[in-house]
Design a protein around this motif. Structure first.
Motif, PDB file in Angstrom:
ATOM      1  N   UNK A 114       0.827  -1.203   0.000  1.00  0.00           N
ATOM      2  CA  UNK A 114       0.000   0.000   0.000  1.00  0.00           C
ATOM      3  C   UNK A 114       0.869   1.263   0.000  1.00  0.00           C
ATOM      4  N   UNK A 115       1.973   1.226   0.744  1.00  0.00           N
ATOM      5  CA  UNK A 115       2.910   2.345   0.710  1.00  0.00           C
ATOM      6  C   UNK A 115       3.466   2.510  -0.702  1.00  0.00           C
ATOM      7  N   UNK A 116       3.889   1.425  -1.320  1.00  0.00           N
ATOM      8  CA  UNK A 116       4.436   1.490  -2.675  1.00  0.00           C
ATOM      9  C   UNK A 116       3.408   2.010  -3.676  1.00  0.00           C
ATOM     10  N   UNK A 117       2.138   1.746  -3.426  1.00  0.00           N
ATOM     11  CA  UNK A 117       1.077   2.236  -4.321  1.00  0.00           C
ATOM     12  C   UNK A 117       0.923   3.753  -4.263  1.00  0.00           C
ATOM     13  N   UNK A 118       1.554   4.417  -3.288  1.00  0.00           N
ATOM     14  CA  UNK A 118       1.516   5.878  -3.235  1.00  0.00           C
ATOM     15  C   UNK A 118       2.625   6.491  -4.097  1.00  0.00           C
ATOM     16  N   UNK A 119       3.343   5.647  -4.824  1.00  0.00           N
ATOM     17  CA  UNK A 119       4.352   6.067  -5.797  1.00  0.00           C
ATOM     18  C   UNK A 119       3.811   5.808  -7.201  1.00  0.00           C
ATOM     19  N   UNK A 120       4.368   6.502  -8.185  1.00  0.00           N
ATOM     20  CA  UNK A 120       4.022   6.190  -9.562  1.00  0.00           C
ATOM     21  C   UNK A 120       4.497   4.779  -9.887  1.00  0.00           C
ATOM     22  N   UNK A 121       3.949   4.204 -10.938  1.00  0.00           N
ATOM     23  CA  UNK A 121       4.342   2.838 -11.342  1.00  0.00           C
ATOM     24  C   UNK A 121       5.854   2.746 -11.543  1.00  0.00           C
TER      25      UNK A 121
END
Length: 152
Positions: free
Chosen positions: A39-46
């Motif tokens: 979920x943290x990584x999903x707050x970054x662009x792909x």
């Protein structure tokens, strides 16, 4: 190539942008502190970049960011029960090129252990982010963390 446009929800005046960025970080850091890596990584662009320290290779992409977060936690704490809290302060938000927002802030990491009421405060760092709007939501395109003890 992905293009990003500035689509602030709260308005384009500096105070509104500042509040919107603060709210974004409040959500993002809770995911970080709860070690909700995907979920943290999903707050970054792909194709986002997370550079957690000058001595550690940057993670490129959401999958790598989530893996780097889990690996960093395991490297530092192993299976020890800890609670981490990231405290951000002295946030500066500046408009950047191509609709980006450039942020600069200080962060302290407080680590609590169940047997010790006094948290350990370490490290102290400067964080520089490039934020963009993707589908109307703020996300991080790039994060560089510079620990104070490594910046002398």
């Amino acid at each position: 190539m992905t293009t990003y446009t500035t689509e602030p929800r709260l308005g384009t005046d500096p105070a509104s942008l500042y509040v919107e960025v603060q709210q974004f970080y409040a959500r993002q850091v809770r995911l970080l502190d709860d070690l909700r890596a995907e979920e943290f990584a999903a707050t970054f662009t792909e194709d986002g970049v997370f550079a957690p320290s000058p001595g550690i290779p940057p993670a490129h992409g959401r999958e790598a960011i989530a893996a780097a977060l889990r690996a960093g936690h395991a490297r530092r704490f192993g299976t020890e029960p800890v609670r981490c809290r990231h405290w951000h302060n002295m946030l500066r938000v500046d408009p950047g090129p191509d609709g980006t927002l450039l942020t600069h802030y200080y962060t302290l990491v407080m680590v609590s252990r169940p047997w010790d009421p006094a948290p350990l405060i370490a490290p102290s760092s400067v964080v520089e982010d490039v934020l963009v709007y993707e589908d109307g939501e703020l996300v991080t395109r790039e994060r560089r963390v510079i620990p104070d003890h490594q910046s002398f």
